[in-house]
Write a protein that holds these residues in place. Structure first.
Motif, PDB file in Angstrom:
ATOM      1  N   GLU A   1       0.990  -1.193  -0.148  1.00 44.90           N
ATOM      2  CA  GLU A   1       0.128   0.100  -0.023  1.00 44.90           C
ATOM      3  C   GLU A   1       0.860   1.519  -0.055  1.00 44.90           C
ATOM      4  N   THR A   2       0.395   2.121  -0.951  1.00 50.04           N
ATOM      5  CA  THR A   2       1.049   3.413  -0.558  1.00 50.04           C
ATOM      6  C   THR A   2      -0.231   4.550  -0.251  1.00 50.04           C
ATOM      7  N   TYR A   3       0.324   5.293   0.936  1.00 54.25           N
ATOM      8  CA  TYR A   3      -0.541   6.041   1.544  1.00 54.25           C
ATOM      9  C   TYR A   3      -0.542   7.506   1.138  1.00 54.25           C
ATOM     10  N   SER A   4      -1.566   8.349   1.220  1.00 52.43           N
ATOM     11  CA  SER A   4      -1.383   9.920   0.611  1.00 52.43           C
ATOM     12  C   SER A   4      -0.918  10.592   1.982  1.00 52.43           C
ATOM     13  N   GLY A   5      -1.306  10.145   3.187  1.00 52.34           N
ATOM     14  CA  GLY A   5      -1.046  10.943   4.246  1.00 52.34           C
ATOM     15  C   GLY A   5      -0.042  10.415   5.066  1.00 52.34           C
ATOM     16  N   LYS A   6       0.180  11.203   6.235  1.00 58.89           N
ATOM     17  CA  LYS A   6       1.221  10.758   7.033  1.00 58.89           C
ATOM     18  C   LYS A   6       1.092  11.305   8.491  1.00 58.89           C
ATOM     19  N   VAL A   7       1.645  10.835   9.682  1.00 62.13           N
ATOM     20  CA  VAL A   7       1.337  11.047  10.711  1.00 62.13           C
ATOM     21  C   VAL A   7       2.375  12.169  11.272  1.00 62.13           C
ATOM     22  N   TYR A   8       1.749  13.190  12.013  1.00 64.18           N
ATOM     23  CA  TYR A   8       2.912  14.365  12.100  1.00 64.18           C
ATOM     24  C   TYR A   8       3.906  13.923  13.293  1.00 64.18           C
ATOM     25  N   PRO A   9       5.152  14.249  12.819  1.00 56.17           N
ATOM     26  CA  PRO A   9       6.055  13.886  14.065  1.00 56.17           C
ATOM     27  C   PRO A   9       6.002  14.964  15.131  1.00 56.17           C
ATOM     28  N   VAL A  10       6.344  14.557  16.177  1.00 59.61           N
ATOM     29  CA  VAL A  10       6.067  15.494  17.640  1.00 59.61           C
ATOM     30  C   VAL A  10       7.446  15.220  18.380  1.00 59.61           C
ATOM     31  N   THR A  11       8.115  16.385  18.507  1.00 57.52           N
ATOM     32  CA  THR A  11       9.285  16.456  19.703  1.00 57.52           C
ATOM     33  C   THR A  11       8.686  17.089  21.032  1.00 57.52           C
ATOM     34  N   ILE A  12       9.484  16.294  21.963  1.00 55.74           N
ATOM     35  CA  ILE A  12       9.104  16.996  23.344  1.00 55.74           C
ATOM     36  C   ILE A  12      10.279  16.952  23.780  1.00 55.74           C
ATOM     37  N   GLY A  13      10.368  17.937  24.846  1.00 62.99           N
ATOM     38  CA  GLY A  13      11.990  18.224  25.506  1.00 62.99           C
ATOM     39  C   GLY A  13      12.670  19.054  25.127  1.00 62.99           C
ATOM     40  N   THR A  14      13.982  19.282  25.523  1.00 67.07           N
ATOM     41  CA  THR A  14      14.799  20.026  25.044  1.00 67.07           C
ATOM     42  C   THR A  14      16.215  19.391  24.990  1.00 67.07           C
TER      43      THR A  14
ATOM     44  N   ASP B   1       9.869  22.037  40.337  1.00 66.35           N
ATOM     45  CA  ASP B   1      10.765  21.285  41.165  1.00 66.35           C
ATOM     46  C   ASP B   1      11.390  20.064  40.181  1.00 66.35           C
ATOM     47  N   VAL B   2      10.140  19.389  39.638  1.00 67.43           N
ATOM     48  CA  VAL B   2      10.461  18.149  38.951  1.00 67.43           C
ATOM     49  C   VAL B   2      11.196  18.585  37.750  1.00 67.43           C
ATOM     50  N   LEU B   3      11.041  19.511  36.978  1.00 61.38           N
ATOM     51  CA  LEU B   3      11.608  19.979  35.775  1.00 61.38           C
ATOM     52  C   LEU B   3      13.242  20.219  36.182  1.00 61.38           C
ATOM     53  N   ALA B   4      13.152  20.940  37.281  1.00 63.13           N
ATOM     54  CA  ALA B   4      14.779  21.323  37.795  1.00 63.13           C
ATOM     55  C   ALA B   4      15.554  20.101  38.080  1.00 63.13           C
ATOM     56  N   ALA B   5      14.958  18.864  38.418  1.00 64.23           N
ATOM     57  CA  ALA B   5      15.461  17.779  38.598  1.00 64.23           C
ATOM     58  C   ALA B   5      15.897  16.589  37.343  1.00 64.23           C
ATOM     59  N   ILE B   6      15.271  16.760  36.492  1.00 62.78           N
ATOM     60  CA  ILE B   6      15.473  15.957  35.201  1.00 62.78           C
ATOM     61  C   ILE B   6      15.791  16.740  34.050  1.00 62.78           C
ATOM     62  N   ASN B   7      16.330  15.973  33.211  1.00 68.01           N
ATOM     63  CA  ASN B   7      16.571  16.413  31.996  1.00 68.01           C
ATOM     64  C   ASN B   7      15.903  15.843  30.597  1.00 68.01           C
TER      65      ASN B   7
ATOM     66  N   ALA C   1       6.115  26.013  33.228  1.00 67.51           N
ATOM     67  CA  ALA C   1       7.081  25.133  32.578  1.00 67.51           C
ATOM     68  C   ALA C   1       7.394  26.050  31.187  1.00 67.51           C
ATOM     69  N   LYS C   2       7.047  27.002  31.093  1.00 65.94           N
ATOM     70  CA  LYS C   2       7.356  27.849  29.944  1.00 65.94           C
ATOM     71  C   LYS C   2       8.666  27.567  29.045  1.00 65.94           C
ATOM     72  N   ASP C   3       8.617  27.210  27.686  1.00 62.52           N
ATOM     73  CA  ASP C   3       9.604  26.832  26.885  1.00 62.52           C
ATOM     74  C   ASP C   3      10.264  25.523  27.322  1.00 62.52           C
ATOM     75  N   LYS C   4      10.027  24.886  28.038  1.00 59.85           N
ATOM     76  CA  LYS C   4      10.363  23.430  28.273  1.00 59.85           C
ATOM     77  C   LYS C   4       9.933  22.518  27.041  1.00 59.85           C
ATOM     78  N   ASN C   5       9.113  22.956  26.375  1.00 57.60           N
ATOM     79  CA  ASN C   5       8.480  21.998  25.460  1.00 57.60           C
ATOM     80  C   ASN C   5       8.071  20.795  25.851  1.00 57.60           C
ATOM     81  N   CYS C   6       7.092  21.195  26.916  1.00 60.18           N
ATOM     82  CA  CYS C   6       6.493  19.805  27.537  1.00 60.18           C
ATOM     83  C   CYS C   6       4.788  19.406  26.771  1.00 60.18           C
ATOM     84  N   ILE C   7       4.366  18.219  27.236  1.00 58.13           N
ATOM     85  CA  ILE C   7       2.972  18.103  26.696  1.00 58.13           C
ATOM     86  C   ILE C   7       2.087  18.553  27.930  1.00 58.13           C
ATOM     87  N   ILE C   8       0.948  19.242  27.573  1.00 52.84           N
ATOM     88  CA  ILE C   8      -0.103  19.770  28.678  1.00 52.84           C
ATOM     89  C   ILE C   8      -1.256  18.892  28.229  1.00 52.84           C
ATOM     90  N   GLY C   9      -1.753  18.431  29.404  1.00 51.49           N
ATOM     91  CA  GLY C   9      -3.156  17.739  29.079  1.00 51.49           C
ATOM     92  C   GLY C   9      -3.967  17.520  30.253  1.00 51.49           C
TER      93      GLY C   9
END
Ligand code: B12
Ligand code: SF4
Lengths: 447, 313
Positions: free
Chosen positions: B8-21, B117-123, B148-156
């Motif tokens: 099969e060749t498909y016309s569409g594609k799933v968006y790649p999503v990058t999280i974190g920095t 605090d969590v963001l400061a402790a992990i990369n 968490a500004k600019d940490k490129n997190c996912i919010i939900g």
């Protein structure tokens, strides 16, 4: 190639005699194309048309019965690639391997696990379906010795005789006469001999190849030798290859009606890590395996895999449901409590199971809500106060009871007032929300 | 009859999503084929599993899944570090259940502090989830998105009832966003449309079609996911092209099969193995259906699913 309705029509008698139960030959042809009718309904079709149409109208994946008696397993008959299109037909069988290098005690232990594996889940009896004997030693004598143990101790369990050695296969096959076992191990170099054994013993032949091209050629060759029932193995062992091959096999069968690959698929998934093995089996269940061979069948693993298989093979259009009626749990007396729920199988089995746990004899009124859960049915307007009132009234259950109290699920507490309005003289009590709180609830009331 | 594979060749594609920095950022999605069908197209990124942690001790989790975290789960910072350093987590999902009005009812300020605090402790990347109380979540998630500004997190999760505020907060602070609807392909599509109509970029969305556990509606999630993925690929439907989330742990570890002791149900086998298998099988089924991001709890379940992913790609 699957034929279109019009192509099929061209080969029918075109007399519109209606003997097939359809108004015209064209109407019948359309049903044939959709696989909703079978050719034998037309008495006047020519021999030549039968040959062409018979091939084309057979299910894309050949139906095969594996094993005999109550525990026989049906395989094949699949018609789609995705379960939302149409129900997957015959659930994949789970087979556990017993090697002929095992001691008798080890072999017996596995046999006992298989025999004791039956679990009742949502009204279905599920079990480890089959035993696969493998000739890991390469020694024909050892293999026969193992086959004897299995034939003696597990004669009711469908068996796969796995060996590439025709002598070993033949000796083992004799022990499973009339059991519709599978003889697995036909390959490019032993095809004739293995085909003969399968034919003589009226068994299904498991065909093994390296890749799909070789596999297609091999099944054609074996078919020409007179063997109709086969299960196929492309040689894929790694999960990535299993998905690729199983997908291409199912597509070839369903989309192109490509007969050389139109057989149930057997996948060997054995891994040392039992949990990883379970996950690969789950991949196989979702992606078109008809038989999965595993190393071990622990209870926790069986429960998870049986449930996975049940989920994938349920009808996507019709949720599993139970009959509308008032079920007795234990031996209810006139003063025993009456509860109500919907007829979604899962709901019914969870709730009745918890009532059983409570050991308080009860009545459970199960109302037809088209197989929807309590909240879904309520949201869809199928579990409403007036329908509940009508059901309880028409059931006549009142006559058997010394009280008029109905316990409703906690999630639909909102209905209690309006049911009371519609069932004059009745008291509506709101039960707990989750069924697992029912035992405590019922016991405190009884005390 | 010679065999020719039906590709099969498909016309569409799933968006790649990058999280974190930085070098610990991860990317998922990006494929133009059905799950693990790399034989006929590109599937550049493996699915990612995030470890679930909470802002409050997991007293509401069954004992068998509390145990692996017993030494660290009294403090979200320790817990997050443990997942990153000892369990080699690729991402963390911090669920702020303590903010639920029926629970500890923590304030948005308290939640923000935990997040910082969590963001400061992990990369590694962080996924920040509310307590699933529509109103409270809009307050809490606005505050934590900013923390968490600019940490490129996912919010939900943004849902029909509260998507406006949450999407605006994710947008203003450069985060990705989970859009959750209830097991219905059309509802899911509609929510994605509503959110993108606000100016939120569709490439920053993650779809949560709602999870369900093995034996408890898994077949519904499975088929909704499969249908969403097919719509994305065969119809090139852009509203269906965000990667999908399976929020597995929380649905699995509340059902009977992951808790009932073997003494009550001898034919079900030991509860610990059973619970782990339940989580891992549910996760695997959703991967096959099209999930690219999973949130899970038990380290042994995560490990087994990661091994399976390796075999599948
Ligand atoms: C799977 C599902 C579906 C499936 C249907 C599955 C089925 N066969 O019922 C599908 C996808 C088709 C569906 C459709 C809809 N759904 Co729906 N669905 C669910 C979901 C995810 C799980 C339901 C389920 O199977 N529960 C398991 C069963 C066993 O639960 P149960 O029957 O309630 O039984 C429990 C208790 O009620 C209690 N209990 C049961 N009987 C009794 C009796 C007594 C006496 C007592 C004391 C206790 C008791 O014990 C059980 C176990 O604890 C829920 C959300 C969720 N996670 O719960 C939404 C949910 C039920 N659906 C919902 C809705 C709105 C719908 C739709 C109307 C909208 C839509 N999405 O299109 C449609 C309606 C369907 C129609 N035909 O029109 C809402 C209902 C909201 C509300 N409070 O009214 C829910 C809660 C989702 C939500 N949060 O919005 N749904
Ligand atoms: S029985 Fe045969 S000939 Fe008669 S209408 Fe049907 S298809 Fe046509």
């Amino acid at each position: 190639m699957a034929l279109s309705g019009v192509e099929i029509f061209k080969m029918l008698p075109k007399t519109n005699c209606k003997k097939c139960g359809h108004p015209t030959c064209l109407a019948f042809a359309m049903k044939l194309a959709q696989r909703q009718a079978t050719l034998d309904s037309c008495p006047d079709v020519s021999e030549e048309a039968k040959k062409v149409l018979g091939e084309a109208s057979a299910p894309p994946v050949r139906p095969i019965t594996f094993g005999a008696g109550d525990l026989a397993v049906k395989m094949g008959e699949e018609t789609v690639l995705f379960r939302h299109d149409k129900k997957f037909v015959n659930p994949c069988a789970i087979a556990v391997e017993i090697k002929d290098t095992f001691s008798e005690a080890e072999a017996t232990k596995i046999i006992e696990q298989v025999l004791a594996s039956e679990i009742d889940r949502v009204g279905q009896k599920l079990r480890v379906d089959a035993i696969a004997l493998t000739n890991a030693s390469g020694d024909a004598g050892k293999f026969e010795a193992l086959a004897k143990i299995v034939a003696a101790k597990a004669s009711v369990v469908p068996t796969i005789i796995c060996t590439e050695n025709p002598q070993a296969a033949e000796a083992a096959a004799k022990l499973f006469a009339d059991k519709r076992a599978i003889i697995y191990g036909a390959n490019a170099s032993n095809a004739e001999a293995m085909a003969n054994i399968a034919k003589t013993n009226k068994m299904t032949l498991g065909v093994h190849a390296n890749g799909l091209e070789e596999l297609s050629a091999l099944t054609e060759k074996i078919k020409a030798l007179g063997v109709e029932d086969m299960v196929i193995d492309s040689g894929a062992r790694k999960a990535k290859d299993i998905i690729e091959h199983n997908t291409l096999i199912r597509r070839a069968a369903v989309k192109k009606n490509f007969k050389p690959l139109g057989y149930p698929v057997i996948n060997f998934m054995q891994r040392d890590d039992s949990l990883v093995e379970a996950l690969l089996a789950a991949v196989g269940i979702a992606k078109y395996s008809s038989i999965i061979v595993v190393n071990s069948v622990e209870k926790w693993k069986n429960l998870a895999l049986f449930t996975m298989r049940q989920n994938i093979y349920t009808d996507p259009q019709v949720p599993m449901q139970v009959e509308q009626k008032i079920y007795n749990i234990g031996e209810p007396k006139p003063e025993s409590p009456l509860m109500i729920t919907t007829n979604f199988s899962l709901t019914y089995f969870i709730v009745s199971g918890e009532i059983e746990n409570s050991k308080v004899a009860s009545r459970l009124a199960v109302m037809d809500s088209e197989g929807l859960s309590v909240l879904t049915a309520w949201a869809a307007g199928k579990f409403t106060a007036s329908k509940i009132a009508q059901f309880i009234t028409e059931s006549g259950i009142e006559k058997e009871m010394s009280h008029k109290e109905l316990i409703i699920p906690g999630y639909v507490a909102i209905l209690s007032g309006s049911i009371e309005d519609k069932l004059p003289g009745w008291k509506i009590t709101v039960g707990p929300r989750e069924a697992n709180a029912l035992p405590a609830f019922l016991k405190t009331r009884a005390a | 009859m010679a065999f020719t594979p039906t590709k099969e060749t498909y016309s569409g594609k799933v968006y790649p999503v990058t999280i974190g920095t930085g070098d610990k950022a991860v990317t998922f999605g990006g494929e133009n084929v059905l799950p693990f069908n790399s034989f006929e197209g590109a599937a550049p990124n493996a699915p990612v599993i995030a470890y679930e942690i909470q802002d409050v001790p997991p007293t509401d989790w069954p004992e068998n899944v509390q145990k692996p975290f017993a030494a660290v789960s009294d403090d979200p910072v320790k817990w997050a570090k443990y997942c990153q350093d000892e369990l080699k987590a690729k991402a963390i999902a911090l669920r702020l259940v303590g903010t639920h009005p029926d629970r500890e009812n923590r304030t948005p300020e308290e939640a923000s502090k935990t997040v910082k605090d969590v963001l400061a402790a992990i990369n590694i990347p962080l996924i920040i989830l509310g307590s699933n109380h529509a109103e409270k979540d809009s307050q809490v998630l606005i505050a934590v998105a900013e923390a968490a500004k600019d940490k490129n997190c996912i919010i939900g999760k943004a849902q029909e009832a509260n998507y406006k505020t949450i999407a605006a907060a994710a947008m203003a602070n450069n985060h990705k966003l989970i859009a959750m609807s209830e097991l219905d392909i059309n509802l899911s599509k509609q929510l994605n449309i509503l959110i993108t109509q606000m100016g939120f970029e569709k490439e920053r969305l993650i779809t949560d079609p709602m999870c369900s556990a093995l034996g408890y509606g898994l077949e519904y999630t499975y088929s909704v996911m499969e249908r969403i993925r097919l719509a994305a690929l065969t119809q090139n439907d852009m509203t269906m092209q965000p990667p999908m989330l399976g929020d597995v742990g929380m649905y699995v570890w509340k059902i009977k099969e992951t808790q009932a002791p073997e003494s009550d149900l001898p034919h079900w086998g030991p509860a610990e193995e059973r619970g782990i298998a339940w989580e891992a099988v549910t996760a695997t089924a959703l991967l096959i259906a099209g999930a690219e991001l999973l949130i899970m709890r038990h380290p042994k379940a995560v490990e087994a699913v990661e091994k399976t992913i390796e075999e599948l790609i």
